[in-house]
Design a protein around this motif. Sequence first.
Motif, mmCIF file in Angstrom:
data_model
loop_
_atom_site.group_PDB
_atom_site.id
_atom_site.type_symbol
_atom_site.label_atom_id
_atom_site.label_comp_id
_atom_site.label_asym_id
_atom_site.label_seq_id
_atom_site.Cartn_x
_atom_site.Cartn_y
_atom_site.Cartn_z
ATOM 1 N N LEU A 1 3.729 14.033 13.455
ATOM 2 C CA LEU A 1 2.535 13.112 13.373
ATOM 3 C C LEU A 1 2.866 11.854 13.983
ATOM 4 O O LEU A 1 4.093 11.387 14.018
ATOM 5 N N ALA A 2 2.026 11.289 14.598
ATOM 6 C CA ALA A 2 2.188 9.919 15.251
ATOM 7 C C ALA A 2 1.737 8.885 14.080
ATOM 8 O O ALA A 2 0.910 9.156 13.232
ATOM 9 N N ASP A 3 2.357 7.553 14.183
ATOM 10 C CA ASP A 3 1.803 6.652 13.481
ATOM 11 C C ASP A 3 0.253 6.539 13.391
ATOM 12 O O ASP A 3 -0.314 6.345 12.272
ATOM 13 N N TRP A 4 -0.321 6.422 14.510
ATOM 14 C CA TRP A 4 -1.895 6.480 14.725
ATOM 15 C C TRP A 4 -2.414 7.465 13.821
ATOM 16 O O TRP A 4 -3.543 7.342 13.349
ATOM 17 N N ASP A 5 -1.947 8.510 13.845
ATOM 18 C CA ASP A 5 -2.409 9.710 12.960
ATOM 19 C C ASP A 5 -2.474 9.352 11.534
ATOM 20 O O ASP A 5 -3.590 9.756 10.885
ATOM 21 N N ALA B 1 0.652 -1.089 0.045
ATOM 22 C CA ALA B 1 -0.139 -0.060 0.010
ATOM 23 C C ALA B 1 0.989 1.333 0.050
ATOM 24 O O ALA B 1 2.031 1.315 0.579
ATOM 25 N N GLU B 2 0.443 2.281 -0.689
ATOM 26 C CA GLU B 2 1.177 3.673 -0.677
ATOM 27 C C GLU B 2 0.704 4.312 0.541
ATOM 28 O O GLU B 2 -0.466 4.807 0.663
ATOM 29 N N VAL B 3 1.634 4.817 1.472
ATOM 30 C CA VAL B 3 1.135 5.246 2.759
ATOM 31 C C VAL B 3 1.207 6.744 2.547
ATOM 32 O O VAL B 3 0.847 7.627 3.464
ATOM 33 N N GLY B 4 1.874 7.170 1.473
ATOM 34 C CA GLY B 4 2.094 8.891 1.397
ATOM 35 C C GLY B 4 0.956 9.608 1.279
ATOM 36 O O GLY B 4 0.765 10.723 2.099
ATOM 37 N N PRO B 5 -0.201 8.941 0.552
ATOM 38 C CA PRO B 5 -1.460 9.939 0.685
ATOM 39 C C PRO B 5 -1.977 10.147 2.001
ATOM 40 O O PRO B 5 -2.522 11.068 2.263
ATOM 41 N N ALA B 6 -1.993 9.173 2.912
ATOM 42 C CA ALA B 6 -2.455 9.192 4.069
ATOM 43 C C ALA B 6 -1.637 9.965 4.899
ATOM 44 O O ALA B 6 -2.459 10.768 5.824
ATOM 45 N N ARG B 7 -0.407 9.835 4.919
ATOM 46 C CA ARG B 7 0.482 10.904 5.608
ATOM 47 C C ARG B 7 0.368 12.471 5.342
ATOM 48 O O ARG B 7 0.289 13.252 6.230
ATOM 49 N N ARG B 8 -0.035 12.509 4.150
ATOM 50 C CA ARG B 8 -0.062 13.933 3.549
ATOM 51 C C ARG B 8 -1.603 14.333 4.051
ATOM 52 O O ARG B 8 -1.724 15.572 4.584
ATOM 53 N N ALA B 9 -2.273 13.710 4.087
ATOM 54 C CA ALA B 9 -3.863 13.912 4.617
ATOM 55 C C ALA B 9 -3.779 14.264 6.172
ATOM 56 O O ALA B 9 -4.237 15.047 6.648
ATOM 57 N N ALA B 10 -3.254 13.277 6.873
ATOM 58 C CA ALA B 10 -3.068 13.197 8.060
ATOM 59 C C ALA B 10 -2.263 14.758 8.531
ATOM 60 O O ALA B 10 -2.568 15.370 9.522
ATOM 61 N N THR B 11 -1.189 15.062 7.752
ATOM 62 C CA THR B 11 -0.572 16.293 7.932
ATOM 63 C C THR B 11 -1.612 17.499 7.516
ATOM 64 O O THR B 11 -1.387 18.262 8.569
ATOM 65 N N ARG B 12 -2.242 17.412 6.664
ATOM 66 C CA ARG B 12 -3.351 18.612 6.332
ATOM 67 C C ARG B 12 -4.220 18.554 7.736
ATOM 68 O O ARG B 12 -4.632 19.751 8.027
#
Length: 218
Positions: free
Chosen positions: A83-87, A17-28
């Motif tokens: 960000l935490a991993d859970w975020d 899975a590509e985690v990048g989009p989720a990380r960017r969404a969590a950052t926003r």
Amino acid sequence: MNQVVPLPRWWMWRPEAEVGPARRAATRRARRDRIRPVAVLAVVSAGVLAGVLGVTAPKWWWVGLACVPLLVLALVAVLPVRLADWDVVLAGSARDVVHCGQFTDPVQRRRAGRLCVHFDALRGLEARRVAQVELLLWRALVALRDSLVVRDALRRAENRPGLAAAIAETTRELAELDRRLDQFEDALRIVAEEIVEESDPDLTDSALRRVASLDPLH
């Protein structure tokens, strides 16, 4: 006074899975949550300062001072977000991640959590076999998560004559799924225990091959 013990958090990303989009969404989301209260305070403060300084100070003064809260807001907006991993997990889609928050049934949540814990012990073993087990585990967790709706519907269903056959068939299918998941969990647990006990590597490899050969869904 009773203390609320937080539930242990667990999750699993879909293999590849590509985690990048989720990380960017969590950052926003984190940046938006951080800015929102500051923005309200900045706008109110700027308005108050503009009103007060417009009466008590020269024009060029109050324009500059009234902008200070907005400058603070801009500074807060550009600060890096931690960000935490859970975020990141919470920002991921159900297609890409399975986590404890998706399980409303505590029994099935604990069951899925045990599967993840057992799998974590395997990560130092043969990479190819571990990758096979990881894919099987992902499929098992998705099936278990998807079964929650069916389990809940069965608990609420009334055993009326027209529904008896359908309820019985669905119950049998869930029982078969549970049997296969229990078998898969037992095999995972055996490998994890052998790793902890530092058993014969050949026995551990044999147990790992057995897990990789199991299909928890068929």
